[in-house]
Design a protein around this motif. Sequence first.
Motif, PDB file in Angstrom:
ATOM      1  N   GLY A 231       0.984  -1.361  -0.176  1.00  8.09           N
ATOM      2  CA  GLY A 231      -0.067  -0.351  -0.339  1.00  8.09           C
ATOM      3  C   GLY A 231       1.055   1.349   0.367  1.00  8.09           C
ATOM      4  N   GLU A 232       2.467   1.227   0.526  1.00 13.65           N
ATOM      5  CA  GLU A 232       2.749   1.869   0.828  1.00 13.65           C
ATOM      6  C   GLU A 232       3.371   2.548  -0.332  1.00 13.65           C
ATOM      7  N   THR A 233       4.011   1.529  -1.176  1.00 15.46           N
ATOM      8  CA  THR A 233       3.826   1.852  -2.281  1.00 15.46           C
ATOM      9  C   THR A 233       3.396   2.666  -3.714  1.00 15.46           C
ATOM     10  N   VAL A 234       2.174   1.699  -3.314  1.00 20.51           N
ATOM     11  CA  VAL A 234       1.275   2.096  -4.660  1.00 20.51           C
ATOM     12  C   VAL A 234       0.771   3.944  -4.230  1.00 20.51           C
ATOM     13  N   ASP A 235       1.117   4.405  -2.636  1.00 21.51           N
ATOM     14  CA  ASP A 235       0.719   5.816  -2.141  1.00 21.51           C
ATOM     15  C   ASP A 235       1.893   6.959  -2.539  1.00 21.51           C
ATOM     16  N   GLN A 236       3.259   5.771  -2.837  1.00 19.99           N
ATOM     17  CA  GLN A 236       4.375   6.370  -3.330  1.00 19.99           C
ATOM     18  C   GLN A 236       4.874   7.041  -4.261  1.00 19.99           C
ATOM     19  N   LEU A 237       4.072   6.037  -5.510  1.00 19.07           N
ATOM     20  CA  LEU A 237       3.238   6.497  -6.919  1.00 19.07           C
ATOM     21  C   LEU A 237       2.938   7.579  -7.263  1.00 19.07           C
ATOM     22  N   ASP A 238       1.360   7.399  -6.327  1.00 12.29           N
ATOM     23  CA  ASP A 238       0.869   8.673  -6.663  1.00 12.29           C
ATOM     24  C   ASP A 238       1.468   9.834  -6.202  1.00 12.29           C
ATOM     25  N   THR A 239       1.943  10.446  -5.201  1.00 13.15           N
ATOM     26  CA  THR A 239       3.085  11.211  -4.993  1.00 13.15           C
ATOM     27  C   THR A 239       3.856  11.222  -6.048  1.00 13.15           C
ATOM     28  N   THR A 240       4.620  10.534  -6.339  1.00 12.17           N
ATOM     29  CA  THR A 240       5.427  10.723  -7.313  1.00 12.17           C
ATOM     30  C   THR A 240       4.581  11.245  -8.484  1.00 12.17           C
ATOM     31  N   ILE A 241       3.515  10.108  -9.263  1.00  4.57           N
ATOM     32  CA  ILE A 241       2.612  11.598 -10.189  1.00  4.57           C
ATOM     33  C   ILE A 241       2.497  12.854  -9.815  1.00  4.57           C
ATOM     34  N   ASP A 242       2.306  13.173  -8.519  1.00  3.09           N
ATOM     35  CA  ASP A 242       1.552  14.003  -8.278  1.00  3.09           C
ATOM     36  C   ASP A 242       2.687  15.344  -9.012  1.00  3.09           C
ATOM     37  N   GLU A 243       4.401  15.022  -7.974  1.00  2.10           N
ATOM     38  CA  GLU A 243       5.134  15.737  -8.316  1.00  2.10           C
ATOM     39  C   GLU A 243       5.942  16.033  -9.582  1.00  2.10           C
ATOM     40  N   ILE A 244       5.342  14.904 -10.734  1.00  2.00           N
ATOM     41  CA  ILE A 244       6.059  14.638 -12.084  1.00  2.00           C
ATOM     42  C   ILE A 244       4.836  16.366 -12.534  1.00  2.00           C
ATOM     43  N   ARG A 245       3.325  16.051 -11.972  1.00  2.00           N
ATOM     44  CA  ARG A 245       2.501  16.703 -12.483  1.00  2.00           C
ATOM     45  C   ARG A 245       2.840  18.439 -12.949  1.00  2.00           C
ATOM     46  N   SER A 267      -5.568  15.809 -20.840  1.00  2.00           N
ATOM     47  CA  SER A 267      -5.338  15.190 -18.990  1.00  2.00           C
ATOM     48  C   SER A 267      -6.278  14.391 -19.314  1.00  2.00           C
ATOM     49  N   ALA A 268      -7.464  14.662 -19.840  1.00  6.79           N
ATOM     50  CA  ALA A 268      -8.883  13.750 -19.566  1.00  6.79           C
ATOM     51  C   ALA A 268      -8.879  12.660 -20.320  1.00  6.79           C
ATOM     52  N   ARG A 269      -8.400  13.241 -21.770  1.00  5.72           N
ATOM     53  CA  ARG A 269      -8.079  12.291 -23.286  1.00  5.72           C
ATOM     54  C   ARG A 269      -7.072  11.007 -22.465  1.00  5.72           C
ATOM     55  N   ALA A 270      -5.679  11.467 -22.377  1.00  4.04           N
ATOM     56  CA  ALA A 270      -4.252   9.775 -21.872  1.00  4.04           C
ATOM     57  C   ALA A 270      -5.335   9.264 -20.428  1.00  4.04           C
ATOM     58  N   GLU A 271      -6.327  10.295 -19.489  1.00  2.00           N
ATOM     59  CA  GLU A 271      -5.825   8.859 -18.276  1.00  2.00           C
ATOM     60  C   GLU A 271      -7.736   8.260 -18.409  1.00  2.00           C
ATOM     61  N   ALA A 299      -7.561  23.272 -11.943  1.00  2.00           N
ATOM     62  CA  ALA A 299      -7.972  21.287 -13.583  1.00  2.00           C
ATOM     63  C   ALA A 299      -6.923  20.989 -12.658  1.00  2.00           C
ATOM     64  N   ASP A 300      -5.579  20.966 -11.871  1.00  2.00           N
ATOM     65  CA  ASP A 300      -5.033  19.907 -11.003  1.00  2.00           C
ATOM     66  C   ASP A 300      -6.009  19.090 -10.557  1.00  2.00           C
ATOM     67  N   LEU A 306     -10.469  13.050 -11.665  1.00  3.97           N
ATOM     68  CA  LEU A 306     -10.603  11.717 -12.014  1.00  3.97           C
ATOM     69  C   LEU A 306      -9.568  10.923 -12.513  1.00  3.97           C
ATOM     70  N   ARG A 307      -8.518  10.827 -11.779  1.00  2.00           N
ATOM     71  CA  ARG A 307      -7.580   9.688 -11.989  1.00  2.00           C
ATOM     72  C   ARG A 307      -7.828   9.121 -10.820  1.00  2.00           C
ATOM     73  N   GLU A 308      -8.406   9.443  -9.820  1.00  2.00           N
ATOM     74  CA  GLU A 308      -9.240   8.681  -8.263  1.00  2.00           C
ATOM     75  C   GLU A 308     -10.355   8.277  -9.074  1.00  2.00           C
TER      76      GLU A 308
END
Length: 386
Positions: A231-245, A267-271, A299-300, A306-308
């Motif tokens: 679960g922590e790994t998934v959360d870290q991936l979510d955090t990394t995605i937010d930082e990249i955005r 963004s909506a098309r990509a998601e 927008a962010d 949408l992603r969630e």
Amino acid sequence: MDSSLAGRTLAAATGITTAALAGDDPDLVLPMVVEQAAALTGADLGLAMVRSPDGTLTVEAAHGGVEGGALEGASSVGDPVGAVLSARSTAARVARGGVPVVVDELTSDPRTAPFVPKVLRGYGPFAVAPFGTRERRLGALAVYRRRGTAGFSAESVEVLTAFAAQAGLALVLAEGTTARRRVAVYQERERIARDLHDVIVQRLYAAGMQLDLLGRGLAGRLEPDEDRRLGETVDQLDTTIDEIRATVRALRSADPAESAPSGLADSARAEAATAGELLGIAPTLELTGPVDDVPTTVADHARAALREALSNVVRHSGAGRVLIRLRRDEHGLSVQVVDDGCGIPPGVTRRGLRHLEERAASAGGRCTVVSSPRSGTDVIWTVPLP
């Protein structure tokens, strides 16, 4: 004009033009202009004054001083750089009208006396010429000599006028070269941002979904510590995605806080495309209204919502049909995700749904979730807009 002086003037103008065409910053070229103008006219001080929209002139570059050094002697009257001259001053009139002026005594001549700033009262002879081109009058180029010395000759004024025009053209060229380089930098930043968003973020998102699905499939068979680490790994991936955005947003805007076009439709098309790959079906996407010009912060939030919502569809629904509606109207912005799956199973953590509600509340909106084993799940996330 004396041939020797003409040669020096031509050499000075050529040097400045070469620097401008080489792409030097205009802020670096301007001091060169002032230094050469003072040398060619035998002045103790040279000033480049740039026009402001209100007609005033601001001293942007200076060379020399009361004692003849590179501003060493200016301490007795202050540094002229930054001084603002009235829109009614002689220099301002020259900058507007394009006709040079020369006086023998700066502080007593009626044309100049009322507008001499304190920082320049230690000078007497004064000459000023328009600086720039006919199409772009940048300001004025002025030269000064110490009080009590000989005034500027007609030949000196002729040199100053010709050099100011030539140097002004060089500065315009420098601005154009700098602008072209800036455009090239922005284009490269946009390419990097596009690659980060369209490739890296989507791969991280897909990896997070796969790990989460794996965790669901192994529910009850993992040790508590293993389940927690997953679960922590998934959360870290979510955090990394937010930082990249956030990095993408910074790359695409000189001021990330500006309300600028957000690319929300893309963004909506990509998601939707990423969710389609994981579900094995392509979601239907409906876009209504000008969704690309909402404020960046909103927008962010909408992207994350949408992603969630799509994450919940991938994890729990087993849906055969997914509909995404992104709508902007007079009431605000809404994101809706509807699926025909089995609904949200009992006992499933509502962490993702809480994130949706928190994001909506932080933007002054709300989020509603209707879920049923028979009709599937309908998530509606709405926020008001100015």
